[in-house]
Design a protein around this motif. Structure first.
Motif, short mmCIF file in Angstrom:
data_model
loop_
_atom_site.label_atom_id
_atom_site.label_comp_id
_atom_site.label_asym_id
_atom_site.label_seq_id
_atom_site.Cartn_x
_atom_site.Cartn_y
_atom_site.Cartn_z
N LEU A 101 0.74 -1.03 -0.03
CA LEU A 101 0.04 -0.03 -0.21
C LEU A 101 0.72 1.43 0.21
O LEU A 101 0.49 2.36 -0.94
CB LEU A 101 -0.83 0.04 1.20
N LYS A 102 2.07 1.44 0.62
CA LYS A 102 2.80 2.48 0.91
C LYS A 102 3.39 2.97 -0.38
O LYS A 102 3.56 4.05 -0.96
CB LYS A 102 3.70 2.47 2.08
N ASN A 103 4.04 1.72 -1.06
CA ASN A 103 4.68 1.99 -2.44
C ASN A 103 3.72 2.62 -3.37
O ASN A 103 4.23 3.43 -4.12
CB ASN A 103 5.50 0.57 -2.73
N GLY A 104 2.60 1.99 -3.57
CA GLY A 104 1.51 2.49 -4.59
C GLY A 104 1.15 3.68 -4.11
O GLY A 104 0.97 4.67 -5.10
N ASP A 106 2.63 6.20 -2.28
CA ASP A 106 3.59 6.99 -2.45
C ASP A 106 4.07 7.58 -3.90
O ASP A 106 4.15 8.59 -4.14
CB ASP A 106 4.92 6.58 -1.55
N TYR A 107 4.05 6.58 -5.00
CA TYR A 107 4.24 6.89 -6.23
C TYR A 107 3.24 7.70 -6.46
O TYR A 107 3.41 8.74 -7.36
CB TYR A 107 4.09 5.26 -6.88
N LEU A 108 1.80 7.33 -6.31
CA LEU A 108 0.80 8.28 -7.08
C LEU A 108 0.91 9.87 -6.54
O LEU A 108 1.18 10.66 -6.89
CB LEU A 108 -0.56 7.67 -6.77
N VAL A 109 1.08 9.97 -4.99
CA VAL A 109 1.11 11.16 -4.56
C VAL A 109 2.29 11.99 -4.65
O VAL A 109 2.16 13.23 -5.07
CB VAL A 109 1.00 11.01 -2.96
N ALA A 126 -5.29 3.63 4.49
CA ALA A 126 -5.96 2.96 5.67
C ALA A 126 -5.07 1.62 5.64
O ALA A 126 -3.95 1.24 4.93
CB ALA A 126 -7.32 2.59 5.78
N GLU A 127 -5.46 0.82 6.86
CA GLU A 127 -4.82 -0.46 7.03
C GLU A 127 -4.65 -1.37 5.95
O GLU A 127 -3.51 -2.09 5.56
CB GLU A 127 -5.41 -1.00 8.11
N ASP A 128 -5.88 -1.31 5.24
CA ASP A 128 -5.91 -2.42 4.05
C ASP A 128 -6.18 -1.75 2.48
O ASP A 128 -6.44 -2.38 1.79
CB ASP A 128 -7.06 -3.55 4.47
N HIS A 129 -6.39 -0.50 2.59
CA HIS A 129 -6.56 0.13 1.50
C HIS A 129 -6.06 1.71 1.31
O HIS A 129 -5.58 2.29 2.15
CB HIS A 129 -8.06 0.13 0.84
N ALA A 142 -9.73 8.35 -10.07
CA ALA A 142 -9.82 7.81 -8.81
C ALA A 142 -9.08 6.36 -8.79
O ALA A 142 -9.41 5.68 -9.55
CB ALA A 142 -11.34 7.62 -8.23
N GLN A 143 -8.22 6.16 -7.87
CA GLN A 143 -7.40 4.95 -8.00
C GLN A 143 -7.66 4.53 -6.47
O GLN A 143 -7.24 5.05 -5.33
CB GLN A 143 -6.03 5.31 -8.14
N TYR A 144 -8.13 3.03 -6.63
CA TYR A 144 -8.54 2.75 -4.98
C TYR A 144 -7.63 1.29 -5.21
O TYR A 144 -7.82 0.29 -6.03
CB TYR A 144 -9.94 2.24 -5.14
N LYS A 145 -6.97 0.90 -4.24
CA LYS A 145 -6.28 -0.31 -4.14
C LYS A 145 -6.67 -1.17 -2.66
O LYS A 145 -6.51 -0.22 -1.73
CB LYS A 145 -4.84 -0.18 -4.04
N LEU A 146 -7.21 -2.24 -2.62
CA LEU A 146 -7.56 -2.86 -1.58
C LEU A 146 -6.46 -4.15 -1.57
O LEU A 146 -6.29 -4.99 -2.59
CB LEU A 146 -8.91 -3.33 -1.53
N VAL A 147 -5.86 -4.46 -0.29
CA VAL A 147 -5.00 -5.66 -0.20
C VAL A 147 -5.61 -6.51 0.97
O VAL A 147 -6.04 -5.82 2.03
CB VAL A 147 -3.72 -5.19 0.32
#
Length: 181
Positions: A101-104, A106-109, A126-129, A142-147
């Protein structure tokens, strides 16, 4: 006896025709039939990756290319001049959920929305997205990532600049509908 055989053949022929007209939505273990879009509820289910979501009203799949879907882990859906790209994959075992989550994020921001003509409008991690919204030369994004459950699910929305309310509404609805096996 002839009448019985004729009736049996007629029933078999009807069953064959009904099966061939059903649109291929029967469950199958083959990788080619890894997903389906339910006509009644407009739900996309990706059996191979193991996630499902409800599409915004008026959205339809870009194509029915099973091989491309299998290679990408999802599909592109289009509707009303807007696009939703829904993909998923197994979580890379070399990274933790937090690192992924942090890598994705940080890249976008720090890079993607630092280009000329780009603007970051909101960000949440958040903890999982994470959910990031912004504008660029192509429109609203809008870019949403859920792990979750060892999987990464990515939802990428692209809307025209004049459809901010629709983007916000659809992102919220799709994210709430997302289920991961």
């Amino acid at each position: 006896m002839k009448k019985f055989r004729f009736t049996l053949m007629a029933v078999a022929a009807m069953a064959f025709l009904m099966g061939s007209c059903s649109g291929g939505n029967t469950a199958s273990g083959s990788s080619e039939e890894s997903s389906a879009v339910s006509e009644e509820t407009n739900v996309y289910k990706n059996e191979k990756v193991g996630f499902s979501l409800t599409l915004p009203e008026g959205f339809e799949q870009q194509n029915d290319d099973k091989q491309m879907e299998a290679e990408r882990g999802g599909k592109v859906f289009l509707g009303n001049g807007c696009m939703l790209d829904a993909t998923g994959k197994e979580l890379n075992p070399n990274f933790t959920v937090e690192e992924t989550l942090k890598n994705g994020f940080d890249y976008l921001v720090n890079y993607a929305y630092k280009e000329d003509g780009s603007e970051l409008t909101s960000q949440e991690i958040a903890e999982d997205h994470y959910l990031i919204k912004g504008k660029d030369e192509f429109g609203l994004r809008a870019q949403y990532k859920l792990v979750k459950n060892g999987k990464e699910i990515d939802l990428m929305f692209t809307y025209p600049l004049d459809k901010q309310a629709e983007l916000d509404r659809d992102v919220d609805a799709v994210v709430k509908s997302l289920k991961v096996d």
